[in-house]
Motif scaffolding. Structure first.
Motif, mmCIF file in Angstrom:
data_model
loop_
_atom_site.group_PDB
_atom_site.id
_atom_site.type_symbol
_atom_site.label_atom_id
_atom_site.label_comp_id
_atom_site.label_asym_id
_atom_site.label_seq_id
_atom_site.Cartn_x
_atom_site.Cartn_y
_atom_site.Cartn_z
ATOM 1 N N ALA A 124 0.833 -1.210 0.000
ATOM 2 C CA ALA A 124 0.000 0.000 0.000
ATOM 3 C C ALA A 124 0.867 1.260 0.000
ATOM 4 N N GLN A 125 1.956 1.244 0.757
ATOM 5 C CA GLN A 125 2.854 2.413 0.785
ATOM 6 C C GLN A 125 3.461 2.669 -0.588
ATOM 7 N N LEU A 126 3.876 1.601 -1.243
ATOM 8 C CA LEU A 126 4.466 1.746 -2.575
ATOM 9 C C LEU A 126 3.430 2.242 -3.581
ATOM 10 N N ARG A 127 2.213 1.755 -3.432
ATOM 11 C CA ARG A 127 1.140 2.199 -4.331
ATOM 12 C C ARG A 127 0.881 3.700 -4.142
ATOM 13 N N ARG A 128 0.851 4.160 -2.893
ATOM 14 C CA ARG A 128 0.615 5.587 -2.630
ATOM 15 C C ARG A 128 1.781 6.445 -3.119
ATOM 16 N N ALA A 129 2.995 5.928 -3.030
ATOM 17 C CA ALA A 129 4.177 6.691 -3.427
ATOM 18 C C ALA A 129 4.491 6.540 -4.920
ATOM 19 N N TRP A 130 3.701 5.746 -5.612
ATOM 20 C CA TRP A 130 3.947 5.476 -7.031
ATOM 21 C C TRP A 130 4.203 6.744 -7.858
ATOM 22 N N PRO A 131 3.421 7.821 -7.703
ATOM 23 C CA PRO A 131 3.687 9.028 -8.503
ATOM 24 C C PRO A 131 5.106 9.582 -8.316
ATOM 25 N N GLU A 132 5.632 9.493 -7.090
ATOM 26 C CA GLU A 132 6.993 9.987 -6.844
ATOM 27 C C GLU A 132 8.029 9.126 -7.562
ATOM 28 N N PHE A 133 7.804 7.809 -7.581
ATOM 29 C CA PHE A 133 8.721 6.928 -8.297
ATOM 30 C C PHE A 133 8.641 7.205 -9.800
ATOM 31 N N GLN A 134 7.430 7.411 -10.308
ATOM 32 C CA GLN A 134 7.251 7.704 -11.728
ATOM 33 C C GLN A 134 7.936 9.007 -12.120
ATOM 34 N N ARG B 121 15.169 -8.583 8.565
ATOM 35 C CA ARG B 121 15.604 -9.404 9.700
ATOM 36 C C ARG B 121 14.513 -10.346 10.176
ATOM 37 N N ASP B 122 13.246 -10.000 9.841
ATOM 38 C CA ASP B 122 12.137 -10.881 10.156
ATOM 39 C C ASP B 122 11.069 -10.705 9.081
ATOM 40 N N ALA B 123 9.991 -11.453 9.188
ATOM 41 C CA ALA B 123 8.977 -11.468 8.142
ATOM 42 C C ALA B 123 8.286 -10.118 7.935
ATOM 43 N N ALA B 124 8.343 -9.233 8.917
ATOM 44 C CA ALA B 124 7.663 -7.935 8.813
ATOM 45 C C ALA B 124 8.628 -6.781 8.557
ATOM 46 N N ASP B 125 9.889 -7.081 8.322
ATOM 47 C CA ASP B 125 10.908 -6.044 8.190
ATOM 48 C C ASP B 125 11.036 -5.580 6.742
ATOM 49 N N HIS B 126 10.167 -4.654 6.358
ATOM 50 C CA HIS B 126 10.162 -4.064 5.026
ATOM 51 C C HIS B 126 10.526 -2.585 5.152
ATOM 52 N N PRO B 127 11.359 -2.070 4.248
ATOM 53 C CA PRO B 127 11.613 -0.628 4.292
ATOM 54 C C PRO B 127 10.366 0.119 3.833
ATOM 55 N N SER B 128 10.186 1.306 4.346
ATOM 56 C CA SER B 128 9.043 2.117 3.933
ATOM 57 C C SER B 128 9.326 2.733 2.563
ATOM 58 N N ALA B 129 8.276 3.196 1.915
ATOM 59 C CA ALA B 129 8.443 3.901 0.646
ATOM 60 C C ALA B 129 9.330 5.126 0.834
ATOM 61 N N SER B 130 9.193 5.813 1.967
ATOM 62 C CA SER B 130 10.030 6.996 2.205
ATOM 63 C C SER B 130 11.499 6.604 2.367
ATOM 64 N N ASP B 131 11.777 5.422 2.951
ATOM 65 C CA ASP B 131 13.166 4.937 3.040
ATOM 66 C C ASP B 131 13.742 4.741 1.640
ATOM 67 N N LEU B 132 12.952 4.154 0.745
ATOM 68 C CA LEU B 132 13.401 3.928 -0.633
ATOM 69 C C LEU B 132 13.647 5.247 -1.354
ATOM 70 N N LEU B 133 12.734 6.183 -1.182
ATOM 71 C CA LEU B 133 12.883 7.490 -1.842
ATOM 72 C C LEU B 133 14.105 8.244 -1.305
ATOM 73 N N THR B 134 14.359 8.150 -0.014
ATOM 74 C CA THR B 134 15.543 8.780 0.578
ATOM 75 C C THR B 134 16.816 8.141 0.024
ATOM 76 N N ALA B 135 16.819 6.820 -0.084
ATOM 77 C CA ALA B 135 17.980 6.127 -0.655
ATOM 78 C C ALA B 135 18.182 6.530 -2.111
ATOM 79 N N LEU B 136 17.095 6.701 -2.844
ATOM 80 C CA LEU B 136 17.186 7.147 -4.235
ATOM 81 C C LEU B 136 17.810 8.534 -4.328
ATOM 82 N N GLU B 137 17.414 9.416 -3.416
ATOM 83 C CA GLU B 137 18.002 10.769 -3.399
ATOM 84 C C GLU B 137 19.509 10.685 -3.184
ATOM 85 N N GLY B 138 19.932 9.787 -2.314
ATOM 86 C CA GLY B 138 21.367 9.594 -2.086
ATOM 87 C C GLY B 138 22.076 9.091 -3.325
ATOM 88 N N MET B 139 21.421 8.184 -4.064
ATOM 89 C CA MET B 139 21.999 7.672 -5.302
ATOM 90 C C MET B 139 22.109 8.787 -6.344
#
Length: 136
Positions: free
Chosen positions: A2-12, A112-130
């Motif tokens: 759901a987070q990725l779906r909401r952040a989809w416009p930013e990725f696009q 580290r466990d079954a619920a350990d997913h990065p948030s969409a904002s974590d991905l976008l922040t990492a992208l900014e660093g890249m």
């Protein structure tokens, strides 16, 4: 998802292609993707080859059932999300990888466990660093 779906416009906007991989058969992954309204591709990896290639392990009992996974599951349930019938290898640990146009992994998160997913904002922040480092 759901987070990725909401952040989809930013990725696009950044011309980033998202792909989700599930341990289920491809047809099941696509059906779940459609049911959840994912605007990006969802691929199946029932043999676990992609998981293994990216160093994503299999969870032990304490990585499936612990305070973190229980609290994340409860939080999701309170927000109206329901767990469907489990499919595929439920012991596969999650991960996220940012891969540049040359196929180089520039950033990763191995759960580290079954619920350990990065948030969409974590991905976008990492992208900014890249982008700031000239990767892409």
């Amino acid at each position: 998802m759901a987070q990725l779906r909401r952040a989809w416009p930013e990725f696009q906007e950044r011309k980033i292609q998202l792909v989700a991989v599930s341990p289920a058969e491809g047809a099941i992954s696509q059906a779940v993707s459609g049911m959840l309204g994912a605007p990006f591709a969802c691929l199946g990896d029932p043999t676990g080859e992609a998981y293994d290639a990216f160093g994503l392990g299999r969870a032990g009992m304490t990585q499936v059932i612990n305070f973190h996974t229980f609290s994340r599951g409860l939080w999701a349930m309170l927000r109206g999300h329901r767990q469907g019938r489990p499919v595929g290898d439920r012991a596969r640990l999650p991960g996220a990888f940012l891969i540049d146009g040359g196929g180089v992994v520039r950033w990763f998160h191995r759960g580290r466990d079954a619920a350990d997913h990065p948030s969409a904002s974590d991905l976008l922040t990492a992208l900014e660093g890249m982008e700031g480092a000239g990767a892409g």
